[in-house]
Design an enzyme around this catalytic site. Structure first.
Site, PDB file in Angstrom:
ATOM      1  N   HIS A  51       0.819  -1.204   0.087  1.00  0.00           N
ATOM      2  CA  HIS A  51       0.061  -0.004   0.183  1.00  0.00           C
ATOM      3  C   HIS A  51       0.682   1.284   0.043  1.00  0.00           C
ATOM      4  O   HIS A  51       0.573   2.191   0.330  1.00  0.00           O
ATOM      5  CB  HIS A  51      -1.050  -0.257   1.186  1.00  0.00           C
ATOM      6  N   LYS A  56      20.248  17.564 -12.139  1.00  0.00           N
ATOM      7  CA  LYS A  56      19.181  16.722 -12.008  1.00  0.00           C
ATOM      8  C   LYS A  56      19.218  15.648 -12.879  1.00  0.00           C
ATOM      9  O   LYS A  56      19.571  15.812 -14.290  1.00  0.00           O
ATOM     10  CB  LYS A  56      17.942  17.567 -12.440  1.00  0.00           C
ATOM     11  N   GLU A  74      10.805   5.761 -17.964  1.00  0.00           N
ATOM     12  CA  GLU A  74       9.670   6.667 -18.485  1.00  0.00           C
ATOM     13  C   GLU A  74       9.260   6.092 -19.826  1.00  0.00           C
ATOM     14  O   GLU A  74       8.264   6.138 -20.218  1.00  0.00           O
ATOM     15  CB  GLU A  74      10.097   7.905 -18.597  1.00  0.00           C
ATOM     16  N   SER A 126      17.230  18.103 -16.715  1.00  0.00           N
ATOM     17  CA  SER A 126      16.450  19.491 -16.623  1.00  0.00           C
ATOM     18  C   SER A 126      17.120  20.475 -17.176  1.00  0.00           C
ATOM     19  O   SER A 126      18.496  20.593 -17.135  1.00  0.00           O
ATOM     20  CB  SER A 126      16.185  19.781 -15.087  1.00  0.00           C
TER      21      SER A 126
END
Length: 446
Positions: free
Chosen positions: A171, A307, A314, A301
């Site tokens: 969960h 970053k 993805e 980025s």
């Protein structure tokens, strides 16, 4: 006009279809065209061997079809994939191109697109046969090896990370400890089972309707034609190609392709789970979960220096969404079989072959550019293993659920460590150490 001019090799029926279907700008998958060439080449040789056309003519047609199969004339198949639902337009396109190539130089007798190139065939049996065989070929020779590579990469990480304990999660909340290796072994099993589902669908895909001609009756084809063509194709490719269990079943629906698409959808669901988990485990580096390091492939980025994003997971997530969407279109296409013919075959072909190709390339990229380069953040894993309050579950057999829950509640509200609170609540050090061996706990050995 000569064949070498790279001028238009198709005829009037193709021209009409190009004019009639200016829909997407996307043509029938090249693999289907190549398999039309293979089938028609084998058909011409079989018809020649059966004495149904002169041997010299059959060989000229077969040689031209072989060149189509090899991809030499891909630019001569301009018809939109969203066309007549039987694929008749592309079948006629193939007939016309093969006849033109076979007739180069004016050799007699001339090959006729319908009387000779299409002999023993109908669009209704030869086009879906080409689609089945293209899917069978790509799934067998491209997709399954890619899945085996991804499974092997995940299994190698399972072995490498076998002793690294971390917090389990259910969960999205802290749960009892597991090892990082156990998680990766689960991912490897997902891919392995997905490949098995694909393999289980392929024997049905391998049953082609060739020989049924227009409605499944086999009108206008020699009784030995289909079996001989299948045997030639099997010998040439190594694929186990079989006849239909029932010719009317094979002609009237595309259930086998829907079944294969369903297996691809399950695989996409599995890859979504794996990619999401890896992205979350690699989140951070300081404010996220931070249990693994994903390979740093590019800047993440244009404004935030340093970053790094989980770019390969993805990609996997986007491809999986596309495959799931394709399956919906294929399912709807499969619903559209009326009486003796399904008339959504180009739609099914377009989406099924796209799914196979996308999953094949993505599985390899996932393995090579992501999984193979994953490193464990051992400090992060140790921190999460030590921090999970759910580890107190191991105290249940010694002190009972209610007392363990009291310790967890106090540790959670105070921010103190489980060990400190447990001692305060009367658990002795020996009992605590015996119960809270995290590595043994992860293996279920407490």
């Amino acid at each position: 006009m000569t064949v070498h001019d790279r001028e238009q090799l198709w005829g009037g029926e193709t021209t009409k279809a190009v004019a009639n279907f200016p829909v997407s700008g996307e043509t029938v998958p090249a693999s289907v065209v190549h398999w039309l060439g293979r089938v028609k080449g084998a058909a011409a040789r079989v018809n020649g061997a059966l004495g149904l056309m002169p041997p010299e003519l059959s060989e000229r047609i077969a040689a031209a079809a072989d060149r189509v199969a090899a991809g030499e004339f891909d630019d001569q198949f301009p018809i939109d994939v969203f066309q007549t639902g039987s694929g008749t337009s592309t079948n006629m396109n193939a007939n016309e191109v093969i006849a033109t190539v076979a007739n180069a130089g004016g050799t007699e007798p001339a090959a006729h697109p319908n009387d000779h190139v299409n002999m023993g065939q109908s669009s209704n049996d030869v086009f879906p046969s080409a689609v089945h065989l293209a899917a069978l070929d790509r799934a067998t020779n491209v997709l399954l090896p890619a899945l085996e590579q991804l499974e092997a990469s995940l299994q190698a990480k399972a072995t490498e990370f076998a002793d690294i304990v971390k917090s389990g999660r259910t969960h999205l909340m802290d749960a009892v400890p597991v090892t990082l290796g156990q998680e990766f072994a689960g991912y490897a099993a997902q891919v392995r089972l997905g490949a098995r589902r694909v393999r289980n669908a392929l024997p049905q895909v391998a049953q082609i309707p060739l020989g049924g001609t227009a409605t499944g009756t086999g009108l206008n084809t020699h009784r030995e034609f289909a079996a001989r063509v299948r045997a030639r194709l099997t010998d040439a490719t190594g694929l186990e190609i079989s006849g239909p269990e029932d010719p009317f079943e094979a002609q009237g629906n595309r259930d086998a392709l829907v079944e294969l698409s369903g297996a691809l959808k399950v695989l996409a669901v599995s890859m979504t789970k794996i990619a999401n988990d890896l992205a979350m485990m690699g989140s951070g580096p300081r404010a996220g979960i931070g249990e693994i390091f994903l390979p740093e492939l590019q800047k993440g980025s244009s404004i935030m220096p340093g970053k790094v994003n989980p770019v390969i997971p993805e990609v996997v997530l986007q491809v999986s969404a596309q495959v799931i969407g394709n399956d919906t279109a294929i399912t709807i296409g499969g619903l559209e079989g009326n009486f003796e013919l399904n008339v959504r075959v180009p739609l099914i072909a377009r989406n099924l072959l796209q799914s196979i190709n996308l999953l094949s390339s993505t599985a390899r990229i996932f393995a090579e550019k992501c999984v193979d380069g994953i490193r464990a953040n051992e400090d992060g894993c140790h921190r999460s293993a030590e921090s999970t309050l759910a580890a107190a579950t191991a105290l249940n057999p010694y002190i009972g659920y209610d007392r363990a829950a009291e310790i967890v509640k106090e540790a959670a509200s105070s921010g103190r460590m489980l060990r400190e609170v447990a001692y305060e609540k009367g658990v002795d050090e020996e009992t605590y150490n015996k119960a809270m061996d995290l590595r043994a706990m992860a293996r279920g050995n407490t």
